[in-house]
Enzyme design. Structure first.
Site, PDB file in Angstrom:
ATOM      1  CG  ASP A 203       4.616  13.963  75.123  1.00  0.00           C
ATOM      2  OD1 ASP A 203       5.671  13.331  75.245  1.00  0.00           O
ATOM      3  OD2 ASP A 203       4.148  14.307  74.029  1.00  0.00           O
ATOM      4  CG  ASP A 205       1.969  18.264  76.044  1.00  0.00           C
ATOM      5  OD1 ASP A 205       1.888  17.032  75.934  1.00  0.00           O
ATOM      6  OD2 ASP A 205       2.619  18.961  75.239  1.00  0.00           O
ATOM      7  CD1 TRP A 265       8.243  18.258  68.395  1.00  0.00           C
ATOM      8  CD2 TRP A 265       8.454  17.724  66.247  1.00  0.00           C
ATOM      9  NE1 TRP A 265       7.051  17.710  67.990  1.00  0.00           N
ATOM     10  CE2 TRP A 265       7.160  17.371  66.663  1.00  0.00           C
ATOM     11  CE3 TRP A 265       8.826  17.471  64.910  1.00  0.00           C
ATOM     12  CZ2 TRP A 265       6.216  16.792  65.811  1.00  0.00           C
ATOM     13  CZ3 TRP A 265       7.887  16.889  64.067  1.00  0.00           C
ATOM     14  CH2 TRP A 265       6.604  16.561  64.519  1.00  0.00           C
ATOM     15  CD  GLU A 268      10.786  11.722  69.980  1.00  0.00           C
ATOM     16  OE1 GLU A 268      11.096  12.388  68.990  1.00  0.00           O
ATOM     17  OE2 GLU A 268       9.677  11.806  70.522  1.00  0.00           O
ATOM     18  CG  ASP A 269       7.407   9.710  67.794  1.00  0.00           C
ATOM     19  OD1 ASP A 269       8.346   9.992  67.019  1.00  0.00           O
ATOM     20  OD2 ASP A 269       6.267  10.196  67.678  1.00  0.00           O
ATOM     21  CG  MET A 295      -0.919  17.699  73.951  1.00  0.00           C
ATOM     22  SD  MET A 295       0.120  17.472  72.490  1.00  0.00           S
ATOM     23  CE  MET A 295      -0.059  19.079  71.729  1.00  0.00           C
ATOM     24  NE  ARG A 300       7.282  21.572  67.394  1.00  0.00           N
ATOM     25  CZ  ARG A 300       7.390  21.312  66.084  1.00  0.00           C
ATOM     26  NH1 ARG A 300       8.496  21.578  65.440  1.00  0.00           N
ATOM     27  NH2 ARG A 300       6.401  20.757  65.436  1.00  0.00           N
TER      28      ARG A 300
HETATM   29  C1  UD2 Z   1       4.686  14.990  69.744  1.00  0.00           C
HETATM   30  C2  UD2 Z   1       4.463  13.700  70.467  1.00  0.00           C
HETATM   31  C3  UD2 Z   1       5.614  13.464  71.443  1.00  0.00           C
HETATM   32  C4  UD2 Z   1       6.941  13.485  70.732  1.00  0.00           C
HETATM   33  C5  UD2 Z   1       7.062  14.777  69.937  1.00  0.00           C
HETATM   34  C6  UD2 Z   1       8.260  14.779  69.032  1.00  0.00           C
HETATM   35  C7  UD2 Z   1       2.076  13.698  70.584  1.00  0.00           C
HETATM   36  C8  UD2 Z   1       0.888  13.777  71.424  1.00  0.00           C
HETATM   37  N1  UD2 Z   1       3.251  13.768  71.196  1.00  0.00           N
HETATM   38  O1  UD2 Z   1       4.550  16.027  70.698  1.00  0.00           O
HETATM   39  O2  UD2 Z   1       5.450  12.259  72.132  1.00  0.00           O
HETATM   40  O3  UD2 Z   1       7.070  12.351  69.931  1.00  0.00           O
HETATM   41  O4  UD2 Z   1       5.936  14.995  69.109  1.00  0.00           O
HETATM   42  O5  UD2 Z   1       9.422  14.939  69.729  1.00  0.00           O
HETATM   43  O6  UD2 Z   1       1.997  13.533  69.401  1.00  0.00           O
HETATM   44  N2  UD2 Z   1       9.146  19.092  76.344  1.00  0.00           N
HETATM   45  C9  UD2 Z   1       9.381  20.002  77.384  1.00  0.00           C
HETATM   46  N3  UD2 Z   1       9.994  21.179  77.126  1.00  0.00           N
HETATM   47  C10 UD2 Z   1      10.386  21.538  75.883  1.00  0.00           C
HETATM   48  C11 UD2 Z   1      10.130  20.636  74.825  1.00  0.00           C
HETATM   49  C12 UD2 Z   1       9.499  19.434  75.072  1.00  0.00           C
HETATM   50  O7  UD2 Z   1       9.045  19.737  78.535  1.00  0.00           O
HETATM   51  O8  UD2 Z   1      10.946  22.619  75.716  1.00  0.00           O
HETATM   52  C13 UD2 Z   1       8.607  17.772  76.639  1.00  0.00           C
HETATM   53  C14 UD2 Z   1       7.195  17.804  77.178  1.00  0.00           C
HETATM   54  O9  UD2 Z   1       6.994  16.700  78.030  1.00  0.00           O
HETATM   55  C15 UD2 Z   1       6.396  17.666  75.912  1.00  0.00           C
HETATM   56  C16 UD2 Z   1       7.226  16.635  75.143  1.00  0.00           C
HETATM   57  O10 UD2 Z   1       8.565  16.955  75.458  1.00  0.00           O
HETATM   58  O11 UD2 Z   1       5.094  17.278  76.147  1.00  0.00           O
HETATM   59  C17 UD2 Z   1       6.993  16.607  73.641  1.00  0.00           C
HETATM   60  O12 UD2 Z   1       7.239  17.876  73.069  1.00  0.00           O
HETATM   61  P1  UD2 Z   1       6.062  18.768  72.417  1.00  0.00           P
HETATM   62  O13 UD2 Z   1       4.899  18.721  73.303  1.00  0.00           O
HETATM   63  O14 UD2 Z   1       6.616  20.090  72.101  1.00  0.00           O
HETATM   64  O15 UD2 Z   1       5.793  18.030  71.065  1.00  0.00           O
HETATM   65  P2  UD2 Z   1       4.391  17.567  70.406  1.00  0.00           P
HETATM   66  O16 UD2 Z   1       3.239  18.035  71.161  1.00  0.00           O
HETATM   67  O17 UD2 Z   1       4.439  17.805  68.965  1.00  0.00           O
HETATM   68 MN    MN Z   2       2.819  18.458  73.162  1.00  0.00          MN
END
Ligand code: UD2
Ligand code: MN
Length: 354
Positions: A203, A205, A265, A268-269, A295, A300
């Site tokens: 990711d 972030d 969202w 997939e993981d 992070m 979202r």
């Molecule tokens: C969680 C998981 C992530 C993934 C996601 C579900 C953690 C730390 N990470 O992240 O691996 O499984 O859930 O899909 O638990 N991104 C963009 N632009 C966008 C949307 C997403 O660049 O508009 C990329 C970016 O690299 C981001 C990653 O996709 O870090 C995951 O998306 P998130 O950060 O919104 O999701 P998060 O933090 O819930």
């Molecule tokens: Mn994130």
């Protein structure tokens, strides 16, 4: 008149008396000893000077080509073979201070990483890296996070003595985000550029806060972000595989890559986890001290709402994985831009099929 030259034996036999004969024999033995010592000394001196001559001449040769007496060019690489980097880099120190509230500046980071070459590549200059690692980041509209990732991760990756490249796979347009498909594209595109043997999917972030948490591959697929701050530096559940992971080319091929059908969202993981287990592999992780990571807090993104189909899809991984993955991947590259600290590949991933 001149005396005729007689052989020594003739001279000695001609001389009267046994003592004189003895003296002459002694003289002969002495002379031959002297002669052989002189010869030995001379030869060893000559040898070393000949040797020196050749070695100096060899050093002066240009490393491009040496021509034999028969005009066939003999291309000889004189460039030194680097020794393998050690299993554990001596440059690692452990905990790294990370603060997302301080300002970071990309121009300064470019200056601070002079050995990273255009497109975000680096390899150690004094040893041969043990693995060639492509770091793949699914991306859209997160420049404010990317600058922190670059700021903290480039110095750590260099200390880890990796031969690595950073690939930002940028989803074009504003259709629903597809993280796993972008990672498949990163695998395919990075291999067109270099013979990578390990792929780290991250990711944008997340940064690690311990430089001993290596961005490399292990015998089993590796879950690198094993102790996230947002989960109280632990795992939300045992099968969790989100955040940052590392798979070798062999691991990736075995599971047919990642699914392409998770739009939006989540899920997939878990599908990737199911694929790994279905192929008889297990997850390797650093301990919870080494595995600490942070992070950047965020909301979202638009066009990345929770995928309502995810539970249904996860329940069918074993059947779907054979036909949905790297073997069914289709996309279009829109643009490739090389920046000093990364390459950005903008891609058209298409839209969800009904
Ligand atoms: C969680 C998981 C992530 C993934 C996601 C579900 C953690 C730390 N990470 O992240 O691996 O499984 O859930 O899909 O638990 N991104 C963009 N632009 C966008 C949307 C997403 O660049 O508009 C990329 C970016 O690299 C981001 C990653 O996709 O870090 C995951 O998306 P998130 O950060 O919104 O999701 P998060 O933090 O819930
Ligand atoms: Mn994130």
């Amino acid at each position: 008149m001149k005396q005729p030259l007689l052989p020594v034996s003739a001279v000695t036999s001609a001389l009267p008396g046994a003592s004189l004969q003895k003296a002459c024999k002694f003289l002969v033995v002495f002379c031959s000893l002297h002669l052989s010592v002189t010869m030995l000394y001379y030869l060893s001196g000559a040898d070393s000077s000949i040797f020196q001559y050749f070695s100096i001449n060899q050093q002066q040769q240009t490393p491009t080509a040496i021509y034999s007496t028969y005009s066939t060019p003999l291309t000889t690489t004189i460039a030194k073979e680097l020794p393998d980097c050690p299993e554990s880099s001596p440059l690692l120190r452990g905990p790294v201070t990370v603060n997302f509230n301080v300002q970071v500046n990309i121009t300064e980071d470019i200056k601070a990483n002079p050995h990273v070459t255009e497109g975000g590549h680096y390899k150690p200059s004094d040893c041969k890296a043990l693995q060639k690692v492509a770091i793949i980041i699914p991306f859209r509209n997160r420049d404010s996070h990317l600058k922190y990732w670059l700021h903290y991760m480039h110095p750590i990756l260099q200390k880890q003595q990796l031969d690595y490249g950073v690939y930002i796979i940028n989803q074009d347009g504003d259709n629903t985000f597809n993280r796993a498909k972008l990672m498949n594209i990163g695998y395919a595109e990075s291999l067109k550029e270099y013979d990578y043997d390990c792929f780290v999917f991250s990711d944008v972030d997340i940064v690690i806060t311990n430089d001993r948490n290596l961005y490399r591959c292990y015998n089993q697929p590796r879950h690198i972000s094993a102790a996230m701050d947002k989960f109280g530096f632990g795992l939300p559940y045992a099968q969790y595989f989100g955040g940052v992971s590392a798979l070798s080319k062999e691991h990736f091929r075995k599971i047919n890559g990642f699914p392409n059908k998770y739009w939006g969202w989540g899920g997939e993981d878990d599908d990737i986890y199911n694929r790994i287990v279905a192929k008889g592999m297990s997850i390797s992780r650093p301990d919870t001290v080494t595995g600490k990571c942070q992070m950047i807090k965020h909301n979202r993104d638009e066009k990345n709402d929770a995928n309502p189909k995810r539970f249904d899809l996860i329940s069918k991984t074993r059947e779907s994985m054979e036909k949905d993955g790297i073997n069914s991947l289709s996309y279009k590259v829109v643009k490739t831009e090389k920046f000093p600290l990364y390459v950005k590949i903008t891609v058209d991933v298409g839209i969800p099929s009904r």
